[in-house]
Design a protein around this motif. Structure first.
Motif, PDB file in Angstrom:
ATOM      1  N   TRP A 125       0.756  -1.035  -0.157  1.00 43.48           N
ATOM      2  CA  TRP A 125       0.094   0.207  -0.016  1.00 43.48           C
ATOM      3  C   TRP A 125       0.860   1.194   0.004  1.00 43.48           C
ATOM      4  N   VAL A 184       0.588   4.117  -2.918  1.00 41.88           N
ATOM      5  CA  VAL A 184       0.625   5.778  -2.465  1.00 41.88           C
ATOM      6  C   VAL A 184       1.749   6.447  -3.497  1.00 41.88           C
ATOM      7  N   GLY A 195      -0.637   8.041  -5.828  1.00 36.03           N
ATOM      8  CA  GLY A 195      -0.698   9.359  -5.117  1.00 36.03           C
ATOM      9  C   GLY A 195       0.224  10.353  -5.726  1.00 36.03           C
ATOM     10  N   TRP A 196       1.422   9.907  -5.597  1.00 42.17           N
ATOM     11  CA  TRP A 196       2.706  10.884  -6.186  1.00 42.17           C
ATOM     12  C   TRP A 196       2.440  11.233  -7.538  1.00 42.17           C
ATOM     13  N   ILE A 236       0.309  12.890  -9.062  1.00 45.66           N
ATOM     14  CA  ILE A 236      -0.537  14.034  -9.110  1.00 45.66           C
ATOM     15  C   ILE A 236       0.658  15.107  -9.035  1.00 45.66           C
ATOM     16  N   TYR A 250      -4.185  19.374  -4.852  1.00 45.29           N
ATOM     17  CA  TYR A 250      -2.995  19.139  -3.926  1.00 45.29           C
ATOM     18  C   TYR A 250      -3.531  18.935  -2.661  1.00 45.29           C
ATOM     19  N   ALA A 266      -5.273  15.573  -2.316  1.00 41.49           N
ATOM     20  CA  ALA A 266      -4.178  14.636  -2.517  1.00 41.49           C
ATOM     21  C   ALA A 266      -3.314  14.360  -1.390  1.00 41.49           C
ATOM     22  N   ASP A 267      -3.172  15.284  -0.564  1.00 40.54           N
ATOM     23  CA  ASP A 267      -2.314  15.212   0.605  1.00 40.54           C
ATOM     24  C   ASP A 267      -3.178  14.246   1.924  1.00 40.54           C
ATOM     25  N   VAL A 294      -4.125  11.387   0.861  1.00 40.02           N
ATOM     26  CA  VAL A 294      -3.556  10.126   0.512  1.00 40.02           C
ATOM     27  C   VAL A 294      -2.013   9.975   0.834  1.00 40.02           C
ATOM     28  N   ASN A 295      -1.431  10.989   0.257  1.00 42.96           N
ATOM     29  CA  ASN A 295       0.026  11.008   0.234  1.00 42.96           C
ATOM     30  C   ASN A 295       0.854  11.378   1.378  1.00 42.96           C
ATOM     31  N   GLN A 296       0.117  11.908   2.301  1.00 36.40           N
ATOM     32  CA  GLN A 296       0.802  12.098   3.587  1.00 36.40           C
ATOM     33  C   GLN A 296      -0.115  11.546   4.975  1.00 36.40           C
TER      34      GLN A 296
END
Length: 233
Positions: free
Chosen positions: A172, A176, A180-181, A183, A206, A209-210, A212-214
């Motif tokens: 997982w 990501v 996810g990145w 984007i 943005y 998206a964060d 998911v990404n963070q």
């Protein structure tokens, strides 16, 4: 000092506030989580907490900038990314390092590549270098990181030495970083080569998206670390 209120129709400002709250809650949860996991998992969980804490500081400032000026200069995001993205990449290193220690040289390569990736994107986006060159360097850096986590030493340790719980968590995390990145180069491409997009819409993309990404990134690490710690007690 005049108080700037968030208007009910300001969707962009709302996403700044939403992500700010989510980052702060995630940071608190992750730092508390360092007490719920075995010793070898404390570092990756703590690093994920540091990412969320730094992002909280960014979103606090970014929200104030947006409410005051109705815009979000790109330099604010790149200051955040220049710190948080390398830490996230190294979090992957230490996540797998809880199973078997990867080469120290890989640590430094991942750190340098992640910093160069962000700097190149920034320099290309603000015309300190040709936008195409900045885009290509950023893509190469991202692909190198993906190569290490799929086919390099990190991927090798994961497939040969990790338990099912760690392998699932790493699956997982890789997703990501892969999906996810994506984007970031996509938005860079649109902003630089496809006519651009208004700052409000870009900020919404943005900000969401964060999550998911963070945020999700940190929660995956905590969940896997807790589950693995419980299985070894």
């Amino acid at each position: 000092m005049e108080l700037k209120l968030l208007q009910s129709t300001d969707i962009t400002g709302g996403t700044f506030s939403l992500t700010l709250a989510g980052m702060f809650a995630t940071a608190v949860l992750l730092f508390l989580g360092t007490g719920w996991v075995a010793k070898k998992w404390k570092l990756p969980v703590a690093l994920a907490g540091v990412v969320a804490l730094l992002a909280t500081a960014y979103y606090w400032q970014a929200r104030e900038v947006w409410l005051a000026a109705g815009q979000m200069p790109v330099i604010y995001r790149y200051i955040d990314w220049l710190i948080t993205v390398p830490i996230q990449v190294l979090t992957l290193y230490f996540f797998i390092g809880a199973v078997a220690r990867p080469p120290v040289g890989l640590f430094w390569r991942l750190l340098v590549v992640s910093v160069v990736m962000i700097l190149a994107r920034y320099m290309g986006e603000v015309d300190f270098m040709h936008p195409t060159l900045g885009f290509l360097i950023g893509i190469v850096g991202w692909l190198y990181i993906l190569g290490e986590i799929y086919f390099g030493k990190l991927g090798e340790i994961n497939s040969k030495s990790a338990t099912e719980t760690v392998q699932t968590g790493f699956f997982w995390l890789r997703l990501v970083v892969t999906v996810g990145w994506a984007i970031y180069p996509l938005c860079y491409f649109i902003a630089s080569f496809a006519g651009g997009v208004d700052e409000g819409t870009l900020s919404i993309v943005y900000n969401l998206a964060d999550f998911v990404n963070q945020i999700l990134f940190g929660l995956i690490i905590l969940f896997a670390a807790m589950k693995e710690s419980a299985s070894t007690r």
